[in-house]
Design an enzyme around this catalytic site. Structure first.
Site, PDB file in Angstrom:
ATOM      1  CG  ASP A  56      -2.062  -0.979   1.123  1.00  0.00           C
ATOM      2  OD1 ASP A  56      -2.290  -1.506   0.019  1.00  0.00           O
ATOM      3  OD2 ASP A  56      -2.719  -1.238   2.154  1.00  0.00           O
ATOM      4  CE1 TYR A 113       3.480  -6.054   5.330  1.00  0.00           C
ATOM      5  CE2 TYR A 113       3.019  -8.311   6.004  1.00  0.00           C
ATOM      6  CZ  TYR A 113       3.029  -7.332   5.033  1.00  0.00           C
ATOM      7  OH  TYR A 113       2.590  -7.639   3.771  1.00  0.00           O
ATOM      8  CG  ASP A 130      -5.311   2.529   6.303  1.00  0.00           C
ATOM      9  OD1 ASP A 130      -6.147   3.456   6.369  1.00  0.00           O
ATOM     10  OD2 ASP A 130      -4.861   2.099   5.229  1.00  0.00           O
ATOM     11  NE  ARG A 188      -5.441  -2.199   4.502  1.00  0.00           N
ATOM     12  CZ  ARG A 188      -6.400  -1.986   3.626  1.00  0.00           C
ATOM     13  NH1 ARG A 188      -7.503  -1.334   3.989  1.00  0.00           N
ATOM     14  NH2 ARG A 188      -6.289  -2.405   2.387  1.00  0.00           N
TER      15      ARG A 188
END
Length: 297
Positions: A38, A66, A80, A171
């Site tokens: 993203d 992550y 998010d 998210r």
């Protein structure tokens, strides 16, 4: 030019923008990324150049890692930091409660993909539907969390590290954890630190690439077989090079080629060169090596 650059995508750049940036730098059209990251997320985005685009699928399907931040007490429309706030709660949850709920999110879990995602519904991307103020039903998807470790808790903010399968929405993970805690939650920060064996520590960024010559950039291009280094290896005799490079099937039994049995795909080498990806087929009681992708450069 064929190989992979372990690119550090900065926040604000799209994955397609990263591809276009490298195309301009290298003056090569055939470049592809290994799975969308993203625009509001930074981190590791391996970019495949030339023939290496044919191994990008293996990185697309690989596990990711992550470091993210969950902010509790707030829900956003996109789950998010980019979305508008839609709900708030003053409920204070204890560190003990947070750790107990995090412990539930390990192994096989199911997620409902967010509306603000690139998945399609009847040919239209979900985020396009969401921007029209609409919502459609989405099916739950099975994903896998190999690790989900809390790094720090400060007030309503939880810093965590997750190693997960492809298709995992971090998210949505934040949203679901907030919901299970009886409050709200959204992903307030995210960086991708690993794609398969490509790590943040070894990545190179946009400014660095802009500052060096093409000759120097060549030093940072990783051979394409690194993308499949976890595959079992088959080494062929030199006199089989012409046959294998032209896609002929090799009788492994008659040629006394040693290999580990029972794997779906193999890295194939001959004359100390990476030939490509092969599979084993059985015909007339003999085992043959058949090339799935010939990637000789």
């Amino acid at each position: 030019m064929n190989g992979i650059i372990n690119f550090f995508k900065p926040k604000g750049m799209t994955s397609h923008g990263a591809v276009n940036f490298l195309r301009r730098k290298l003056n090569i059209r055939r470049i592809g990324h290994t799975g969308t990251l993203d625009p509001n997320v930074s981190g590791v985005l391996p970019l495949c150049i030339g023939k290496a685009t044919r191994v990008s699928e293996y990185l697309l399907d690989s596990d990711k890692e992550y470091i993210g931040e969950l902010t509790l007490g707030v829900e956003t429309e996109s789950q998010d930091m980019e979305g508008d706030i839609v709900n708030k709660s003053d409920l204070i949850v204890s560190e003990k409660e947070i750790r107990e709920v995090f412990a539930n999110y390990i192994g096989e879990i199911y997620q409902i993909p967010p509306m603000y995602s690139a998945l399609k519904h009847k040919g239209q991307k979900l985020y396009e539907i969401a921007r029209e103020g609409k919502e459609v039903e989405r099916k739950k998807r099975k994903v896998y969390l190999y690790e989900n470790e809390i790094l720090n808790i400060t007030g309503n903010k939880v810093l965590f590290r997750t190693k997960c399968s492809k298709g995992t929405y971090i998210r949505t993970l934040c949203h679901d954890i907030g919901k299970e805690l009886g409050t709200y939650g959204y992903m307030s920060y995210l960086i991708r630190t690993k794609v398969d064996s490509f790590s943040l520590e070894d990545s190179i960024g946009k400014e660095f690439i802009e500052s060096i010559s093409l000759d120097n950039l060549n030093k940072y291009i990783i051979p394409m077989d690194y993308a499949v280094k976890n595959f079992e290896k088959i080494e062929l005799k030199e006199d089989l090079f012409f046959e294998i490079s032209n896609g002929s099937q090799i009788n492994l039994d008659i040629n006394n080629i040693n290999y580990s049995k029972g794997f779906d795909e193999y890295r194939v080498y001959c004359k100390n060169k990476f030939v490509g990806i092969g599979i084993i087929i059985n015909k007339n009681s003999f085992n043959y090596l058949k090339m799935k992708k010939v990637l000789l450069t």
